[in-house]
Write an enzyme that holds these catalytic residues in place. Structure first.
Site, PDB file in Angstrom:
ATOM      1  N   HIS A  13       0.851  -1.187   0.000  1.00 42.63           N
ATOM      2  CA  HIS A  13       0.000   0.000   0.000  1.00 42.63           C
ATOM      3  C   HIS A  13       0.879   1.227   0.000  1.00 42.63           C
ATOM      4  CE1 HIS A  13      -3.138   2.842   1.157  1.00 42.63           C
ATOM      5  NE2 HIS A  13      -3.965   1.954   0.657  1.00 42.63           N
ATOM      6  N   ASP A  61      -7.923  -5.604   0.092  1.00 45.18           N
ATOM      7  CA  ASP A  61      -8.398  -6.456  -0.995  1.00 45.18           C
ATOM      8  C   ASP A  61      -7.993  -7.912  -0.829  1.00 45.18           C
ATOM      9  OD1 ASP A  61      -9.682  -4.446  -2.461  1.00 45.18           O
ATOM     10  OD2 ASP A  61      -7.749  -3.698  -3.138  1.00 45.18           O
TER      11      ASP A  61
HETATM   12  N1  CMC Z   1       4.205  -7.577  -4.800  1.00 47.60           N
HETATM   13  C1  CMC Z   1       5.541  -7.527  -5.000  1.00 47.60           C
HETATM   14  N2  CMC Z   1       6.296  -6.421  -4.869  1.00 47.60           N
HETATM   15  C2  CMC Z   1       5.654  -5.292  -4.533  1.00 47.60           C
HETATM   16  C3  CMC Z   1       4.270  -5.258  -4.331  1.00 47.60           C
HETATM   17  C4  CMC Z   1       3.539  -6.450  -4.461  1.00 47.60           C
HETATM   18  N3  CMC Z   1       2.221  -6.488  -4.279  1.00 47.60           N
HETATM   19  N4  CMC Z   1       3.890  -3.999  -4.009  1.00 47.60           N
HETATM   20  C5  CMC Z   1       5.002  -3.256  -4.027  1.00 47.60           C
HETATM   21  N5  CMC Z   1       6.070  -4.043  -4.344  1.00 47.60           N
HETATM   22  C6  CMC Z   1       7.477  -3.613  -4.409  1.00 47.60           C
HETATM   23  C7  CMC Z   1       7.752  -2.831  -5.680  1.00 47.60           C
HETATM   24  O1  CMC Z   1       8.189  -3.678  -6.719  1.00 47.60           O
HETATM   25  C8  CMC Z   1       8.804  -1.858  -5.240  1.00 47.60           C
HETATM   26  O2  CMC Z   1      10.036  -2.537  -5.212  1.00 47.60           O
HETATM   27  P1  CMC Z   1      11.413  -1.733  -5.517  1.00 47.60           P
HETATM   28  O3  CMC Z   1      11.535  -0.696  -4.431  1.00 47.60           O
HETATM   29  O4  CMC Z   1      12.481  -2.801  -5.441  1.00 47.60           O
HETATM   30  O5  CMC Z   1      11.263  -1.134  -6.879  1.00 47.60           O
HETATM   31  C9  CMC Z   1       8.419  -1.539  -3.792  1.00 47.60           C
HETATM   32  O6  CMC Z   1       7.679  -2.690  -3.341  1.00 47.60           O
HETATM   33  C10 CMC Z   1       7.545  -0.306  -3.638  1.00 47.60           C
HETATM   34  O7  CMC Z   1       6.444  -0.424  -4.521  1.00 47.60           O
HETATM   35  P2  CMC Z   1       5.804   0.782  -5.322  1.00 47.60           P
HETATM   36  O8  CMC Z   1       5.081   0.253  -6.523  1.00 47.60           O
HETATM   37  O9  CMC Z   1       6.831   1.846  -5.557  1.00 47.60           O
HETATM   38  O10 CMC Z   1       4.778   1.333  -4.249  1.00 47.60           O
HETATM   39  P3  CMC Z   1       3.494   2.189  -4.522  1.00 47.60           P
HETATM   40  O11 CMC Z   1       3.201   2.901  -3.273  1.00 47.60           O
HETATM   41  O12 CMC Z   1       3.671   3.018  -5.751  1.00 47.60           O
HETATM   42  O13 CMC Z   1       2.362   1.097  -4.865  1.00 47.60           O
HETATM   43  C11 CMC Z   1       0.564  -0.420  -4.651  1.00 47.60           C
HETATM   44  C12 CMC Z   1       1.386   0.691  -3.969  1.00 47.60           C
HETATM   45  C13 CMC Z   1      -0.655  -0.754  -3.809  1.00 47.60           C
HETATM   46  C14 CMC Z   1       0.092   0.059  -6.031  1.00 47.60           C
HETATM   47  C15 CMC Z   1       1.464  -1.694  -4.820  1.00 47.60           C
HETATM   48  O14 CMC Z   1       1.869  -2.155  -3.540  1.00 47.60           O
HETATM   49  C16 CMC Z   1       0.759  -2.795  -5.588  1.00 47.60           C
HETATM   50  O15 CMC Z   1       0.796  -2.801  -6.831  1.00 47.60           O
HETATM   51  N6  CMC Z   1       0.109  -3.787  -4.870  1.00 47.60           N
HETATM   52  C17 CMC Z   1      -0.653  -4.826  -5.524  1.00 47.60           C
HETATM   53  C18 CMC Z   1      -2.019  -4.306  -5.945  1.00 47.60           C
HETATM   54  C19 CMC Z   1      -2.958  -4.113  -4.750  1.00 47.60           C
HETATM   55  O16 CMC Z   1      -3.116  -4.983  -3.914  1.00 47.60           O
HETATM   56  N7  CMC Z   1      -3.640  -2.953  -4.734  1.00 47.60           N
HETATM   57  C20 CMC Z   1      -4.636  -2.618  -3.717  1.00 47.60           C
HETATM   58  C21 CMC Z   1      -4.205  -1.499  -2.823  1.00 47.60           C
HETATM   59  S1  CMC Z   1      -5.285  -1.303  -1.395  1.00 47.60           S
HETATM   60  C22 CMC Z   1      -6.840  -0.912  -2.019  1.00 47.60           C
HETATM   61  C23 CMC Z   1      -6.901   0.251  -2.910  1.00 47.60           C
HETATM   62  O17 CMC Z   1      -6.124   1.201  -2.791  1.00 47.60           O
HETATM   63  O18 CMC Z   1      -7.764   0.279  -3.767  1.00 47.60           O
END
Ligand code: CMC
Length: 431
Positions: free
Chosen positions: A308, A366
């Site tokens: 998140h 989720d």
């Molecule tokens: N699985 C594997 N690696 C992950 C994941 C994951 N679910 N989420 C983040 N990472 C890694 C990412 O690859 C990155 O690694 P690095 O620093 O080595 O490049 C690091 O963690 C930080 O991730 P980010 O994408 O920069 O973080 P963000 O804040 O931009 O993204 C997020 C947040 C929710 C989009 C992401 O965690 C994600 O894609 N999660 C899976 C989708 C999900 O479950 N979404 C629902 C969120 S809660 C409900 C809602 O908001 O609607």
């Protein structure tokens, strides 16, 4: 916002610019950079808004490190235990918990608006039968402004109020109709003797040929799912609603924009993607393969339902959702559900794996919601529409707050331009 008592100094070359530091009631202070461009001819650069507060708000507060979520100051776990969805809607919209009289008046007003204009039924029939219910919802909610002209004037407080009540009341009807249409069953009209959650289940699962009795366990679980999704501060879809609304667009159009944004798998679409992932994993012995893929930089796969932007601890909604999943599956006698077994083991492994621990990737809301919705009989394509109808109150509350904010301006970010500099148009033969 109180008058700032502190300032920060920014030095660019030999010029020092003083920036006021604003404080909220809780949470990090903010640097007020509104005059920065005028004073220093620079923009700030923050793709994804990772360090930017885009507005002032008094609705929802998240402490991502503690894993705390407050609506108007009340913790989500207390609300989940003691309150119910429509009471939380009132709280989000009006700022305080209602008295018994206020609540009954509010529930009465919402309940009287559950039906849709009959002509909207024709609108549904224009969609292909296999349309995703989110596609149908984006279209139908956007179209509401073509039907309810008497509540589209954003400068009229009464119009704003009526459009808010209409959308809270009608979104479950629209979502249920999108579902019924996709499975070829007749639309089921709302039944106002039922609760908000009970009525939604009725509109989804009743058929004219048989009596349908709402299961109170599922009704309670549905209400809780709705409550846990009601609002979440300035997330992507809420920011979309605010940005759309900042131009003066009507509220129905703004909420349609929010629904479109919510659909993405990084946001609300994650609940569908998560259950599909759990099913694809299938058995506990395949979990290591998927964990390895999630860690592989060359594989775009991510563990859905994990991570998140704000929570660097357990998503407090996920905790309540997990309890609900155990409760619902237990009461329905399907606690050995293989998907739940995979989810629990995946959570256990991910929470001890250094990759997830170091990056503070915890299960989010989720992760468990899909398991409950699946047990209730919803197809995965309905998971995100349920998120959308539940979040409508949050979007509307934030939109209303924005309209009332005297500092509100049209949202208009700037950019760091990296394209070609000025050049002359060449004739076709010189390209
Ligand atoms: N699985 C594997 N690696 C992950 C994941 C994951 N679910 N989420 C983040 N990472 C890694 C990412 O690859 C990155 O690694 P690095 O620093 O080595 O490049 C690091 O963690 C930080 O991730 P980010 O994408 O920069 O973080 P963000 O804040 O931009 O993204 C997020 C947040 C929710 C989009 C992401 O965690 C994600 O894609 N999660 C899976 C989708 C999900 O479950 N979404 C629902 C969120 S809660 C409900 C809602 O908001 O609607």
């Amino acid at each position: 916002m109180a008058e700032p008592t502190r300032t920060a100094k920014l030095t660019i070359d030999d010029k020092v610019i003083e920036l006021p530091i604003q404080s909220g009631s809780i949470g990090p202070d903010v640097l007020d950079i509104r005059k920065l461009y005028g004073q220093a001819d620079v923009f700030t650069f923050d793709p994804g808004f990772t360090s930017t507060a885009a507005c002032e708000s008094a609705i929802t507060y998240i402490d991502g490190d503690k894993g705390e979520l407050l609506h108007r100051g009340y913790p989500i776990d207390q609300l989940a235990e003691k309150s119910h969805y429509l009471e939380v809607c009132y709280l989000l919209l009006y700022g305080e918990l209602p008295t018994a009289v206020q609540l009954s008046d509010f529930v009465g007003r919402v309940t009287r608006h559950t039906m849709l204009h009959e002509q909207i039924h024709n609108f549904f029939r224009g969609f292909r039968r296999d349309a995703h219910p989110m596609a149908t919802m984006v279209g139908v909610v956007g179209a509401l402004s073509a039907f309810y002209h008497d509540s589209t004037d954003i400068n009229d407080a009464w119009h704003r109020e009526v459009s808010a009540i209409r959308m809270i009341a009608k979104l479950p009807t629209i979502a249920a109709m999108a579902y019924k249409y996709s499975i070829g069953q007749p639309f089921v009209y709302p039944k106002n003797s039922l609760s908000y959650a009970g009525n939604f289940l009725h509109m989804c699962f009743a058929v004219p040929a048989e009596d349908y009795v709402v299961n109170p366990i599922l009704e309670k679980a549905m209400d809780r799912i709705m409550m846990l999704h009601a609002d979440h501060e300035q997330n992507a879809s809420t920011s979309t609603v605010r940005l759309a609304g900042s131009s003066g667009a009507n509220p129905f159009a703004c909420i349609a924009a929010g629904i479109a944004c919510l659909w993405g798998p990084a946001h609300g679409g994650a609940n569908q993607a998560c259950l599909e992932m759990l099913r694809e994993i299938g058995t506990v012995d395949r979990i290591p393969e998927f964990i390895a893929r999630a860690k592989d930089k060359n594989d775009p796969f991510r563990l859905m339902g994990f991570g998140h932007r704000v929570y660097k601890n357990f998503d407090p909604r996920a905790k309540v959702m997990k309890e609900s999943a155990d409760e619902v599956l237990g009461l329905l006698g399907i606690e050995n559900n293989p998907t739940l077994q995979v989810a629990k083991e995946l959570e256990r492994i991910a929470l001890s794996d250094p990759y997830f621990v170091e990056k503070k990737l915890y299960p989010n809301v989720d992760f468990y919601s899909g398991i409950i919705l699946d047990a209730m009989g919803f197809p995965t394509s309905m998971f995100t529409p349920i998120f959308a109808l539940s979040r409508t109150v949050g979007w509307i509350s934030q939109w209303k707050e924005m309209i009332d904010d005297p500092t509100q301006k049209i949202g208009r970010p700037r950019q760091l331009y990296t394209g070609p500099q000025r050049r002359d148009y060449p004739d076709m033969r010189h390209r």
